[in-house]
Design a protein around this motif. Structure first.
Motif, mmCIF file in Angstrom:
data_model
loop_
_atom_site.group_PDB
_atom_site.id
_atom_site.type_symbol
_atom_site.label_atom_id
_atom_site.label_comp_id
_atom_site.label_asym_id
_atom_site.label_seq_id
_atom_site.Cartn_x
_atom_site.Cartn_y
_atom_site.Cartn_z
ATOM 1 N N ASN A 172 0.876 -1.107 0.241
ATOM 2 C CA ASN A 172 0.092 -0.024 0.143
ATOM 3 C C ASN A 172 1.051 1.239 0.054
ATOM 4 O O ASN A 172 0.486 2.412 -0.349
ATOM 5 C CB ASN A 172 -0.930 0.227 1.147
ATOM 6 N N CYS A 173 2.186 1.270 0.567
ATOM 7 C CA CYS A 173 2.896 2.441 0.544
ATOM 8 C C CYS A 173 3.515 2.543 -1.026
ATOM 9 O O CYS A 173 4.042 3.767 -1.296
ATOM 10 C CB CYS A 173 4.053 2.414 1.445
ATOM 11 N N VAL A 176 -0.661 3.273 -5.017
ATOM 12 C CA VAL A 176 -2.456 2.954 -5.104
ATOM 13 C C VAL A 176 -2.974 2.178 -6.111
ATOM 14 O O VAL A 176 -3.632 1.289 -5.831
ATOM 15 C CB VAL A 176 -3.090 4.368 -5.248
ATOM 16 N N ALA A 179 -1.966 -1.491 -5.048
ATOM 17 C CA ALA A 179 -2.975 -2.023 -3.962
ATOM 18 C C ALA A 179 -4.060 -2.305 -4.751
ATOM 19 O O ALA A 179 -4.884 -3.324 -4.001
ATOM 20 C CB ALA A 179 -2.984 -0.844 -2.875
ATOM 21 N N SER A 180 -4.775 -1.624 -5.396
ATOM 22 C CA SER A 180 -6.058 -1.710 -6.061
ATOM 23 C C SER A 180 -5.865 -2.906 -6.944
ATOM 24 O O SER A 180 -6.951 -3.856 -6.929
ATOM 25 C CB SER A 180 -6.379 -0.728 -7.154
ATOM 26 N N GLN A 183 -6.125 -5.950 -4.651
ATOM 27 C CA GLN A 183 -7.449 -5.993 -4.082
ATOM 28 C C GLN A 183 -8.376 -6.687 -5.301
ATOM 29 O O GLN A 183 -9.316 -7.696 -4.986
ATOM 30 C CB GLN A 183 -7.926 -4.674 -3.838
ATOM 31 N N ASN A 324 -6.096 -6.537 3.090
ATOM 32 C CA ASN A 324 -5.480 -5.431 2.123
ATOM 33 C C ASN A 324 -6.484 -4.217 2.096
ATOM 34 O O ASN A 324 -5.853 -2.842 2.159
ATOM 35 C CB ASN A 324 -4.792 -6.120 0.757
ATOM 36 N N CYS A 327 -6.499 -2.220 5.393
ATOM 37 C CA CYS A 327 -5.318 -1.278 5.398
ATOM 38 C C CYS A 327 -5.291 -0.229 4.663
ATOM 39 O O CYS A 327 -5.016 1.123 4.962
ATOM 40 C CB CYS A 327 -3.893 -2.341 5.096
ATOM 41 N N PHE A 328 -5.684 -0.405 3.381
ATOM 42 C CA PHE A 328 -5.857 0.696 2.273
ATOM 43 C C PHE A 328 -6.678 1.836 2.845
ATOM 44 O O PHE A 328 -6.656 2.992 2.705
ATOM 45 C CB PHE A 328 -6.693 0.110 1.066
ATOM 46 N N THR A 356 1.204 8.242 -1.994
ATOM 47 C CA THR A 356 0.564 7.192 -1.049
ATOM 48 C C THR A 356 0.759 8.258 0.194
ATOM 49 O O THR A 356 1.800 8.658 0.750
ATOM 50 C CB THR A 356 0.897 5.867 -1.030
ATOM 51 N N SER A 358 1.841 7.177 3.093
ATOM 52 C CA SER A 358 2.880 6.177 3.816
ATOM 53 C C SER A 358 3.033 6.322 5.435
ATOM 54 O O SER A 358 2.980 5.343 5.856
ATOM 55 C CB SER A 358 4.094 6.176 3.058
ATOM 56 N N LEU A 361 -0.246 4.800 6.825
ATOM 57 C CA LEU A 361 -0.206 3.445 6.691
ATOM 58 C C LEU A 361 0.662 2.559 7.655
ATOM 59 O O LEU A 361 0.514 1.557 8.258
ATOM 60 C CB LEU A 361 0.013 3.218 4.992
#
Length: 492
Positions: A172-173, A176, A179-180, A183, A324, A327-328, A356, A358, A361
């Motif tokens: 996630n850091c 984006v 992370a997507s 997901q 995930n 966290c996002f 991000t 960070s 997060l």
């Protein structure tokens, strides 16, 4: 000579415009970008909701409801309630297009104090404990194949859970979009295992395995508190219906995609949950389900052998994807709260290279690692639900209040006010019923913790004590240099 001066003037103008364009470009690097589309929004809702809950909560919902019939009704009612709550949040999210979930709505309706107490409780306890619960479930299923016939050692589960937290925070850091993509992939994976379980259940029903579904209401619990606890555990499995409101500022066309993702995502999850529970009862009696260490794995062993290994594998995918998503969204609340001055400023800083949040997060990840130490999932769920539903009720109340105090705000989505009233009443029931029926110290601890935030609010937020700023300034500067983060640009 005049022509030369004109050329020089034009050149300077062009250089100035280029410099201005560069400034604009650098400005774009210091805000969160709109990278989340409709499919990613649906994946975030579905992927966060379908996590560990459907593989843990069936036992607790059945235990407190007392029979198969009430258990299935509670699963259905939880889905309806989650949908109604999400529709209320759709109005709030399209009316106040700020990230942070309930935080900006409580701020707008009730002011700074209540919004601060929400952010304090959620950032320090609710979000990291939720993250911890999901990763503990991930660790239990991931380690189970290596310890056949016995429970994996607690130390192994905790270490694996901590490793999952570290990996998810790093992803996630970094980006984006990354992370997507993670997901979306894990959401697709968890839908595969849901479809496998449901299809197997339908086949078994067609073959006449309906013994556990007859006399389904025999032995039902009549206790108000027990029903409340059954709803707690069912709603824990549905938790995530409000996740899209945490990233409103990063959502493409939020006026369209926010309500559409809700309307598609939550009913889909509800249907999946009810059918999965029906499938469980085609194979296991209520007693067998209650003693099963891992309901989904037991189902796979009895129905899918020799391919039963796919169940724990896809459950691992499911819980990882849910963690995930948790966290996002958690990082966005800490980011917005820091931006408003309710948390330390460093939490509102954005990675200059990655765009991000960070620091936020990382902070959520560190707290989650602390919360895996107790490893008592049921206590954490009750602790989580008690406080969370208090804030859900206050947010629904905020919608009602703003109908009278903020009449001029544009409302692209407007739900019947009776839905908000119903959410307030249900929230009051879910908060008070278990306390009245069976008072426990964890509820008192939770209440004390919520209001302990006032000890920090008045000196640091309300009165803005100067020595605190002087103390934090060098720490913030060093962390900023270490993580290469910058303050966000103010929205125009």
């Amino acid at each position: 000579m005049a022509e030369k001066e004109a050329r020089n003037h034009r050149r300077e103008s062009q250089n100035g415009s280029t410099s201005h364009a560069k400034d604009k470009s650098s400005e774009k690097a210091t805000v969160l970008h709109k990278n989340v589309g409709l499919m990613s929004g649906i994946s975030l809702i579905v992927g966060t909701m379908i996590g560990s809950g459907i593989f843990i909560s069936p036992k607790s919902v059945l235990l407190y409801s007392g029979a198969v019939g009430p258990c299935l009704l509670i699963w259905t009612a939880c889905g309806v309630l989650a949908t109604l709550g999400a529709l209320c949040y759709a109005e709030l999210g399209t009316m106040i297009t700020k990230s942070g979930g309930e935080y900006p709505y409580l701020m707008e309706a009730f002011g700074s104090l209540l919004a601060y107490l929400y952010s304090w409780t959620t950032i320090m306890v609710l979000k990291p404990s939720s993250f911890a619960i999901i990763t503990l479930s991930f660790a239990e299923y991931a380690s189970a194949p290596f310890y056949p016939g016995c429970t994996p050692p607690t130390l192994v589960i905790k270490c694996l859970s901590a490793a999952a937290i570290v990996i998810i925070v790093i992803v996630n850091c970094l980006s984006v979009k990354l992370a997507s993509y993670v997901q979306n992939f894990f959401t697709a994976a968890k839908l595969v295992i849901i479809i496998v379980i449901v299809a197997a259940g339908i086949v078994l029903l067609a073959q006449g395995n309906t013994e556990n579904l007859t006399n389904a209401f025999e032995g039902s619990s009549a206790s108000v508190g027990a029903i409340g606890l059954a709803f707690y555990n069912g709603l824990w499995a549905y938790d995530g219906w409000n996740q899209l409101n945490f990233i409103t500022e990063e959502l493409k066309d939020p006026f369209r995609n926010l309500p559409l993702a809700i309307i598609i995502g939550i009913p889909l999850v509800t249907v999946c949950y009810v059918l999965v529970n029906v499938a469980y009862f085609t194979v296991m009696t209520p007693t067998e389900l209650l003693v099963s260490p891992a309901v989904a794995v037991t189902f796979g062993d009895r129905v899918l052998y020799p391919l039963s290994w796919i169940v724990p594998l896809f459950v691992v995918f499911s819980t990882f994807g849910s963690a995930n998503g948790s966290c996002f969204t958690a990082g966005r609340l800490a980011y917005v709260s820091g931006r408003e001055g309710h948390m330390v400023k460093i939490l509102s800083y954005i990675s200059l290279r990655r765009c991000t949040p960070s620091p936020a997060l990382l902070f959520n990840g560190v707290l989650a690692i602390f919360y895996i130490i107790p490893a008592d999932i049921n206590t954490l769920i009750n602790y989580f639900s008690f406080a969370q539903w208090a804030f859900y009720g206050l947010t629904a109340l905020a919608l009602i209040v703003m109908r009278f105090t903020r009449k001029k705000l544009d409302r692209p989505v407007k739900v019947p006010i009776v839905l908000a009233v119903l959410m307030v009443l249900v929230s009051c029931y879910l908060v008070l019923a278990p306390i009245i029926d069976k008072p426990e110290l964890e509820y008192l601890y939770c209440t004390i913790f919520i209001f302990s935030g006032l000890l920090l609010y008045f000196p640091f937020v309300y009165w803005k004590v100067n020595w605190a700023r002087s103390f934090m300034r060098p720490i913030t500067m060093h962390l900023q240099l270490l993580m290469e983060v910058v303050p966000p640009e103010k929205n125009e």
